[in-house]
Design an enzyme around this catalytic site. Structure first.
Site, PDB file in Angstrom:
ATOM      1  N   CYS A   8       6.437 -14.748  21.884  1.00 18.88           N
ATOM      2  CA  CYS A   8       6.249 -13.319  22.117  1.00 18.88           C
ATOM      3  C   CYS A   8       5.831 -13.039  23.556  1.00 18.88           C
ATOM      4  O   CYS A   8       6.015 -11.941  24.047  1.00 18.88           O
ATOM      5  CB  CYS A   8       5.221 -12.778  21.143  1.00 18.88           C
ATOM      6  SG  CYS A   8       3.763 -13.819  21.068  1.00 18.88           S
ATOM      7  N   GLU A  64       0.166  -8.254  15.581  1.00 20.71           N
ATOM      8  CA  GLU A  64       0.572  -8.870  16.852  1.00 20.71           C
ATOM      9  C   GLU A  64       2.089  -8.957  16.810  1.00 20.71           C
ATOM     10  O   GLU A  64       2.644  -9.697  15.995  1.00 20.71           O
ATOM     11  CB  GLU A  64       0.001 -10.296  16.960  1.00 20.71           C
ATOM     12  CG  GLU A  64      -1.504 -10.390  16.947  1.00 20.71           C
ATOM     13  CD  GLU A  64      -2.134 -10.002  18.258  1.00 20.71           C
ATOM     14  OE1 GLU A  64      -1.400  -9.747  19.233  1.00 20.71           O
ATOM     15  OE2 GLU A  64      -3.365  -9.932  18.307  1.00 20.71           O
ATOM     16  N   LYS A 115       0.585 -15.365   3.501  1.00 22.02           N
ATOM     17  CA  LYS A 115       2.001 -15.616   3.246  1.00 22.02           C
ATOM     18  C   LYS A 115       2.598 -16.145   4.539  1.00 22.02           C
ATOM     19  O   LYS A 115       2.792 -15.406   5.496  1.00 22.02           O
ATOM     20  CB  LYS A 115       2.746 -14.345   2.834  1.00 22.02           C
ATOM     21  CG  LYS A 115       4.106 -14.689   2.232  1.00 22.02           C
ATOM     22  CD  LYS A 115       5.185 -13.670   2.520  1.00 22.02           C
ATOM     23  CE  LYS A 115       5.671 -13.700   3.935  1.00 22.02           C
ATOM     24  NZ  LYS A 115       6.371 -14.941   4.343  1.00 22.02           N
ATOM     25  N   GLU A 145      14.166  -7.681  23.108  1.00 22.47           N
ATOM     26  CA  GLU A 145      13.456  -8.960  23.161  1.00 22.47           C
ATOM     27  C   GLU A 145      14.471 -10.113  23.076  1.00 22.47           C
ATOM     28  O   GLU A 145      15.339 -10.121  22.202  1.00 22.47           O
ATOM     29  CB  GLU A 145      12.475  -9.052  21.981  1.00 22.47           C
ATOM     30  CG  GLU A 145      11.570 -10.267  22.049  1.00 22.47           C
ATOM     31  CD  GLU A 145      10.553 -10.320  20.900  1.00 22.47           C
ATOM     32  OE1 GLU A 145      10.849  -9.814  19.799  1.00 22.47           O
ATOM     33  OE2 GLU A 145       9.472 -10.887  21.109  1.00 22.47           O
TER      34      GLU A 145
HETATM   35  P1  NAD Z   1       9.520 -11.381  11.225  1.00 23.10           P
HETATM   36  O1  NAD Z   1       8.845 -10.085  11.416  1.00 23.10           O
HETATM   37  O2  NAD Z   1      10.883 -11.379  10.708  1.00 23.10           O
HETATM   38  O3  NAD Z   1       8.678 -12.316  10.259  1.00 23.10           O
HETATM   39  C1  NAD Z   1       7.300 -12.527  10.438  1.00 23.10           C
HETATM   40  C2  NAD Z   1       6.670 -12.727   9.093  1.00 23.10           C
HETATM   41  O4  NAD Z   1       6.805 -11.515   8.365  1.00 23.10           O
HETATM   42  C3  NAD Z   1       7.306 -13.820   8.229  1.00 23.10           C
HETATM   43  O5  NAD Z   1       6.298 -14.457   7.485  1.00 23.10           O
HETATM   44  C4  NAD Z   1       8.207 -13.025   7.307  1.00 23.10           C
HETATM   45  O6  NAD Z   1       8.435 -13.659   6.075  1.00 23.10           O
HETATM   46  C5  NAD Z   1       7.364 -11.784   7.102  1.00 23.10           C
HETATM   47  N1  NAD Z   1       8.116 -10.597   6.673  1.00 23.10           N
HETATM   48  C6  NAD Z   1       9.336 -10.188   7.062  1.00 23.10           C
HETATM   49  N2  NAD Z   1       9.655  -9.042   6.408  1.00 23.10           N
HETATM   50  C7  NAD Z   1       8.609  -8.742   5.596  1.00 23.10           C
HETATM   51  C8  NAD Z   1       8.331  -7.697   4.675  1.00 23.10           C
HETATM   52  N3  NAD Z   1       9.177  -6.708   4.466  1.00 23.10           N
HETATM   53  N4  NAD Z   1       7.141  -7.717   4.028  1.00 23.10           N
HETATM   54  C9  NAD Z   1       6.254  -8.703   4.235  1.00 23.10           C
HETATM   55  N5  NAD Z   1       6.458  -9.712   5.102  1.00 23.10           N
HETATM   56  C10 NAD Z   1       7.610  -9.734   5.781  1.00 23.10           C
HETATM   57  O7  NAD Z   1       9.387 -12.095  12.628  1.00 23.10           O
HETATM   58  P2  NAD Z   1       9.841 -13.545  12.994  1.00 23.10           P
HETATM   59  O8  NAD Z   1      11.268 -13.461  13.376  1.00 23.10           O
HETATM   60  O9  NAD Z   1       9.448 -14.528  11.972  1.00 23.10           O
HETATM   61  O10 NAD Z   1       8.928 -13.845  14.265  1.00 23.10           O
HETATM   62  C11 NAD Z   1       9.333 -13.540  15.527  1.00 23.10           C
HETATM   63  C12 NAD Z   1       8.650 -12.299  16.037  1.00 23.10           C
HETATM   64  O11 NAD Z   1       7.234 -12.474  16.028  1.00 23.10           O
HETATM   65  C13 NAD Z   1       9.000 -11.985  17.452  1.00 23.10           C
HETATM   66  O12 NAD Z   1       9.263 -10.620  17.612  1.00 23.10           O
HETATM   67  C14 NAD Z   1       7.760 -12.383  18.227  1.00 23.10           C
HETATM   68  O13 NAD Z   1       7.643 -11.750  19.461  1.00 23.10           O
HETATM   69  C15 NAD Z   1       6.690 -12.083  17.269  1.00 23.10           C
HETATM   70  N6  NAD Z   1       5.486 -12.849  17.538  1.00 23.10           N
HETATM   71  C16 NAD Z   1       4.408 -12.196  18.044  1.00 23.10           C
HETATM   72  C17 NAD Z   1       3.250 -12.883  18.340  1.00 23.10           C
HETATM   73  C18 NAD Z   1       2.064 -12.150  18.885  1.00 23.10           C
HETATM   74  O14 NAD Z   1       0.982 -12.683  18.821  1.00 23.10           O
HETATM   75  N7  NAD Z   1       2.220 -10.956  19.401  1.00 23.10           N
HETATM   76  C19 NAD Z   1       3.189 -14.255  18.121  1.00 23.10           C
HETATM   77  C20 NAD Z   1       4.302 -14.909  17.606  1.00 23.10           C
HETATM   78  C21 NAD Z   1       5.450 -14.174  17.309  1.00 23.10           C
END
Ligand code: NAD
Length: 475
Positions: A278, A244, A168, A379
Site C-alpha cells: 500500500c 487501512e 478473518k 493504484e
Molecule cells: P481486499 O479488500 O480485496 O481484501 C482485503 C480483505 O478483505 C481480505 O481478507 C478479503 O477477504 C476481505 N474482504 C473482501 N471483500 C469483503 C467483504 N465484502 N466483506 C468482508 N471482507 C471482505 O484487498 P486485497 O486485494 O486483499 O489487499 C490489497 C489492498 O490492501 C490494496 O489496496 C492495498 O493497498 C491495501 N493494503 C493497505 C494497507 C494499509 O495499511 N493501508 C496494508 C496492506 C494492504
C-alpha cells in the site's frame, strides 16, 4: 478455524484449497466458514471479554512477550511458510516476520502505559478522573500481501488493551494466519480471547462483523472499495472503525536531490513485495535536471532485478497474488505505452517456463508517464515504476497531492527547507524524507482521504482499542 479455544471445521463441513502462487500447487486446505461460524466466534469472544479485560496489564504484557519470544524462535519456519503461500522472496519474508514480531514486543511494553488523567474542575467540591478501558469485541479483517505483520499490528494492541478478537484473514493466506494463532495459543492466550474464521467468500463474515451487536469495533486492512463498504455498514451500527486502505504514493525527486541515491532508493522500494504494497511508490516525479541520472541508474537497477520463485537465490521479485492481479498490471502498462510512455525495462507478463505455472510480471520501468494514463491515478499493485518528468518545482506538491489517496509519500532533497516544505505540504499520513522505509512498530502508520481512518503502531495504535470514561466525583 479457531473458536472458543478449539480448532474446528466449518459448520457446513466445507473446505477450500490454498495454492502456491509461484507454482499453482495446492499446499493446504482450510475450513470454508460462513454466517453461523462467524456468529459462534463473536459469541465466544463476547463471553471471554469479561475475564480477559479484568486481567492486569502486566499479565497481558507477559503473554505478549511470550508470543514475541515464540515468534522469534519460529521465525524461519514462518518465513518459509510465507514464501510458499504468498510468494515473496525468502529474505522479504524474514524481514516481515521480524516486523510482525516487533508489534508483539512493542505492545507488550505499551500495555502497561495505558493511563487515565486527573482533571481540574471549576467546582471546589468536584473531582474528575478519566479512565481508559478496552472497547470490547474486535472484528478484524486482514489482507494477503503482508499475511503475518498485518495480524500482529492489530492483535498486539487489541490484546494489550484488553479486547477479545475475531479475525478473518485473507482467503489467499490463511495458513500464515493459522501459524500466527498457534504462536498466541502456545504463549498461553486463553480460549475465546482470540478467534479466527476462514472463508472463501468473505461477504457473509463481513456482514456479521458489521451488524452483530456484540462486535464493538471493526478494524480492516485491504482495498479502498471494500474498506468503504465495511466502514459504512459498521458506522451505521455505530461501531468504532479503523480502516487501512490503498494508496498511490508520490515519490518526488527535487533538483537539489542526489539523483543516484534517489534512484537506488526508488528501485529498492518499488519492488518490495513485487510492488504489492500500500505504500509502494506509484508516481515518480523527477525534476528534468535530475532525470537523466535518475533514469540511467533506475534502468541499470531495475534491469538487475530477478523475477522468480521466492525460494530461489537472488530473486528480487516473486509472483503476483493471482491472474487478475497480473491482468490489471498488464492493462495499466499497455494503456500507458499506447498513450506514449516507454517501457525502458520489462513491460510485459512473464509466460515462458519456469514462469508459466505462476503469476509473474517482469520488473518494469516506464518513462514518459503523464496524467492521461490510468497508471497515473489507479493504484498499481505490481512491479512497475512509472517516471514522470517535471519542470516546475513550485507546482510539484500540487501534482503530488492531486489524488484521493493519502497514505505514503517520498521526498528526495538535500536542502532542509525544500524537505521541510514538502513534509508540511504533502497531504499524506507517512512521509519518507530521503528514506524509503518510514515504518516501525513504534510509529503511527495510516492514511488520509481514501487511504483510511485511524492509525496502527505507536501509542496511537492502542488508542484505537480504548474507550475513554469520565468519572465526576462530588465530595
Ligand atoms: P481486499 O479488500 O480485496 O481484501 C482485503 C480483505 O478483505 C481480505 O481478507 C478479503 O477477504 C476481505 N474482504 C473482501 N471483500 C469483503 C467483504 N465484502 N466483506 C468482508 N471482507 C471482505 O484487498 P486485497 O486485494 O486483499 O489487499 C490489497 C489492498 O490492501 C490494496 O489496496 C492495498 O493497498 C491495501 N493494503 C493497505 C494497507 C494499509 O495499511 N493501508 C496494508 C496492506 C494492504
Amino acid at each position: 478455524m479457531f473458536i472458543n479455544g478449539e480448532w474446528t471445521a466449518a459448520v457446513s463441513g466445507k473446505e477450500f484449497e490454498v495454492t502456491d502462487p509461484a507454482t499453482g500447487d495446492v499446499i493446504g486446505t482450510m475450513p470454508d466458514g460462513s454466517t453461523a461460524d462467524a456468529e459462534q466466534a463473536v459469541e465466544a469472544a463476547a463471553a471471554a471479554f469479561g475475564s480477559w479485560s479484568s486481567t492486569t496489564a502486566h499479565h497481558r504484557a507477559d503473554l505478549l512477550y511470550k508470543a514475541w519470544q515464540l515468534m522469534t524462535e519460529r521465525a524461519e519456519d514462518l518465513a518459509q511458510l510465507m514464501t510458499r503461500e504468498q510468494g515473496k522472496p525468502l529474505k522479504a519474508s524474514r524481514a516481515e516476520v521480524k516486523y510482525a514480531s516487533d508489534f508483539l514486543r512493542y505492545y507488550a511494553e505499551e500495555a502497561t502505559r495505558v493511563r487515565g488523567e486527573w482533571l481540574p474542575s471549576a467546582r471546589p467540591d468536584q473531582r474528575f478522573l478519566s479512565l481508559r478501558q478496552p472497547v470490547g469485541v474486535v472484528a478484524a479483517v486482514t489482507p494477503w500481501n503482508y499475511p503475518i505483520s498485518m495480524l500482529t499490528r492489530k492483535m498486539g494492541p487489541a490484546l494489550a488493551a484488553g479486547c477479545t478478537i475475531v479475525l478473518k484473514p485473507a482467503e489467499a493466506t490463511p495458513l500464515c494466519a493459522k501459524a500466527v494463532y498457534q504462536v498466541f495459543i502456545d504463549a498461553g492466550v486463553p480460549g475465546g480471547v482470540i478467534n479466527m474464521v476462514t472463508a472463501l467468500d468473505p461477504k457473509p463474515i463481513g456482514e456479521v462483523f458489521t451488524s452483530h451487536p456484540k462486535v464493538r469495533k471493526l478494524t480492516f486492512t485491504g482495498s479502498t472499495a471494500v474498506g468503504k463498504k465495511l466502514a459504512g455498514a459498521a458506522a451505521a451500527n455505530l461501531k468504532r472503525v479503523s480502516v487501512e486502505l490503498g494508496g498511490h504514493a508520490p515519490f518526488i525527486v527535487f533538483p537539489d536531490a542526489d539523483p543516484v541515491r534517489a534512484a537506488k532508493g526508488a528501485a529498492a522500494l518499488k519492488f518490495l513485495n513485487s510492488g504489492q504494497a500500500c505504500i509502494s511508490p506509484n508516481r515518480m516525479y523527477v525534476h528534468e535536471d535530475a532525470a537523466e541520472a535518475f533514469v540511467d541508474t533506475m534502468t541499470e537497477r531495475v534491469g538487475r532485478v530477478k523475477a522468480g520463485n521466492g525460494f530461489d537465490d537472488g530473486v528480487g521479485v516473486g509472483p503476483l497474488v493471482n491472474e487478475a492481479a497480473v491482468a490489471k498490471v498488464a492493462a495499466q502498462v499497455d494503456d500507458a505505452v499506447a498513450k506514449g510512455a516507454t517501457a525502458a525495462v520489462g513491460g510485459a507478463r512473464l509466460t515462458e517456463a519456469p514462469f508459466d505455472a505462476g503469476h509473474f510480471f517482469a520488473p518494469t520501468l516506464l518513462t514518459g508517464v503523464d496524467d492521461s494514463m490510468t497508471i497515473y491515478r489507479e493504484e498499481t499493485f505490481g512491479p512497475v515504476a512509472p517516471v514522470i518528468t517535471y519542470s516546475d518545482v513550485d507546482q510539484v506538491l500540487e501534482l503530488a497531492n492531486d489524488t484521493n489517496y493519502g497514505l505514503a509519500a517520498y521526498v528526495y532533497s538535500q536542502n532542509i527547507s525544500t524537505a521541510m516544505r514538502a513534509f508540511e505540504g504533502l497531504r499524506f499520513g507517512i512521509i519518507g524524507i530521503n528514506d524509503v522505509n518510514p515504518t516501525s512498530a513504534g510509529a503511527p502508520f495510516g492514511g488520509m482521504g481514501d487511504s483510511g481512518l485511524g492509525r496502527e503502531g505507536g501509542s496511537e495504535g492502542i488508542a484505537e482499542y480504548l474507550e475513554t470514561k469520565l468519572g465526576g466525583f462530588a465530595l
